[in-house]
Write a protein that holds these residues in place. Structure first.
Motif, short mmCIF file in Angstrom:
data_model
loop_
_atom_site.label_atom_id
_atom_site.label_comp_id
_atom_site.label_asym_id
_atom_site.label_seq_id
_atom_site.Cartn_x
_atom_site.Cartn_y
_atom_site.Cartn_z
N LEU A 267 11.93 79.37 44.15
CA LEU A 267 13.17 78.60 44.37
C LEU A 267 13.69 77.88 43.14
CD1 LEU A 267 12.50 77.11 47.92
CD2 LEU A 267 13.95 79.04 47.33
N HIS A 268 13.04 78.07 42.00
CA HIS A 268 13.54 77.39 40.80
C HIS A 268 14.20 78.35 39.83
CE1 HIS A 268 11.26 73.96 42.34
NE2 HIS A 268 12.06 73.23 41.59
N THR A 269 14.70 79.45 40.32
CA THR A 269 15.42 80.41 39.46
C THR A 269 16.85 80.55 39.96
OG1 THR A 269 14.55 82.16 40.85
CG2 THR A 269 13.44 81.84 38.76
N SER A 270 17.65 81.22 39.17
CA SER A 270 19.03 81.57 39.57
C SER A 270 19.83 80.34 39.99
CB SER A 270 18.96 82.63 40.67
OG SER A 270 20.22 83.06 41.07
N GLN B 17 18.37 71.65 38.19
CA GLN B 17 18.61 71.06 36.85
C GLN B 17 19.77 70.07 36.89
OE1 GLN B 17 18.42 73.77 33.47
NE2 GLN B 17 16.30 73.08 33.75
N LYS B 18 20.81 70.41 37.68
CA LYS B 18 21.98 69.52 37.78
C LYS B 18 21.71 68.32 38.69
CE LYS B 18 25.25 72.41 39.16
NZ LYS B 18 26.58 72.75 39.68
N GLU B 19 20.52 68.33 39.33
CA GLU B 19 20.11 67.28 40.27
C GLU B 19 20.99 67.19 41.52
OE1 GLU B 19 19.25 63.59 38.29
OE2 GLU B 19 17.91 64.56 36.86
N CYS B 20 21.57 68.33 41.91
CA CYS B 20 22.29 68.40 43.20
C CYS B 20 21.24 68.46 44.32
CB CYS B 20 23.11 69.69 43.31
SG CYS B 20 24.47 69.73 42.21
N ALA C 248 20.70 75.14 50.94
CA ALA C 248 21.02 74.53 49.63
C ALA C 248 22.38 74.99 49.12
CB ALA C 248 19.93 74.87 48.63
N ARG C 249 22.75 76.24 49.35
CA ARG C 249 24.03 76.72 48.80
C ARG C 249 25.23 76.07 49.49
NH1 ARG C 249 26.35 80.56 51.65
NH2 ARG C 249 27.33 81.70 49.96
N LEU C 250 24.98 75.36 50.60
CA LEU C 250 26.06 74.64 51.28
C LEU C 250 26.17 73.18 50.82
CD1 LEU C 250 25.44 76.03 54.89
CD2 LEU C 250 27.09 76.84 53.20
N GLY D 129 28.36 70.99 45.24
CA GLY D 129 27.98 71.06 43.82
C GLY D 129 27.02 72.18 43.50
N VAL D 130 26.37 72.75 44.52
CA VAL D 130 25.38 73.81 44.24
C VAL D 130 26.08 75.10 43.81
CG1 VAL D 130 23.60 75.30 45.28
CG2 VAL D 130 23.55 72.82 45.66
N LEU D 131 27.11 75.47 44.53
CA LEU D 131 27.88 76.66 44.12
C LEU D 131 29.05 76.22 43.25
CD1 LEU D 131 28.19 78.80 47.39
CD2 LEU D 131 26.46 78.91 45.60
#
Ligand code: ADE
Length: 247
Positions: free
Chosen positions: A17-20, A27-30, A163-165, A168-170
């Motif tokens: 879960l720490h890729t892509s 990294q952006k802390e979202c 997470a993609r919802l 800021g993630v997408l």
């Protein structure tokens, strides 16, 4: 949003879960994704976390004590953080990923994406002692009617979908708005360069520059595709359409 995963295989979660896109979001802390090794909490001097089941039967069961202590530690950390921030006392959802749970779907992902903290509990072997499940679990969720070797892959699937919802993630151009399952419709077909590939042309309308016509064509394609590939979803869409046209 903070994800906490209770697992015997933390490296699976951390590597997966720490890729892509999720790696970028961390990294952006979202979002944050923490894997908690249940084995670190066992009081057994040999590091044992499983044992035979009472009543007999094949396989081993994860014991209550290390699961309970791991979960309580995470809950306490969250409670302390909230107290320091003087923020809500909202109960934290603890999701046990199990083939016996309710089947995960997009609406559930949307609902869970509103939480600030989520704890996932991953089982292994024959499962987990029922008594600790009764104590800590708030939701039983499955990713489908098949059995995996453990809960980690199922938790990863759910975390990715939730997470993609999170805002800021997408990026804007990866927006979650016009995609498959939005309004019960599947996404329309899409094309990129070249204009002709193996004698197949990109549909002319997409090259026209007429955005209204393109939108109309895409909606029609979504409807046709849903009708053909997912008649169950199409039925829901038809019902929704009928309801929205009622006076
Ligand atoms: N653990 C094993 N199989 C599973 C499934 N289908 N969904 C969630 N957790 C699981």
């Amino acid at each position: 949003m903070n994800f906490h995963v209770l697992t015997l295989f933390p490296e699976m979660i951390m590597q997966g879960l720490h890729t892509s896109i999720l790696g970028r979001a961390v990294q952006k802390e979202c979002i944050s994704i923490e894997a908690v090794n249940i084995r670190d909490y066992t009081t057994d001097k040999h590091g044992k976390v499983d044992d035979y089941t009472y009543g007999g039967g094949a396989g081993m069961l994860m014991q209550a004590q290390p699961v309970y202590d791991a979960c309580q530690t995470v809950l306490k950390t969250i409670a302390d953080k909230r107290a320091a921030q003087e923020s809500t006392e909202k109960p934290v959802r603890v999701i046990y990923v199990t083939p016996q749970g309710r089947t995960f779907h997009q609406e559930m992902a949307k609902e869970l994406a509103k939480e600030e903290e989520l704890i996932f509990l991953c089982g292994h072997y024959e499962g987990i002692d029922e008594r600790v499940l009764e104590e800590v679990v708030t939701d039983y969720v499955s990713i489908g009617d098949y059995v995996l070797t453990g809960g980690e892959l199922a938790a990863m699937v759910m975390i990715d979908a939730i997470a993609r919802l999170v805002p800021g993630v997408l990026h804007n151009n990866e927006s979650a708005q016009t995609e498959t399952f939005h309004d019960h419709l599947l996404e329309y077909p899409q094309y990129s360069r070249p204009e002709v590939w193996r004698d197949k042309r990109v549909p002319q309308i997409l090259l026209s520059g007429n955005h209204a016509k393109v939108d109309e064509w895409r909606l029609l394609q979504s409807i046709e595709r849903t009708k053909k590939l997912r008649p169950d979803l199409y039925e829901k869409w038809e019902q929704q359409q009928a309801a929205s046209h009622c006076p």
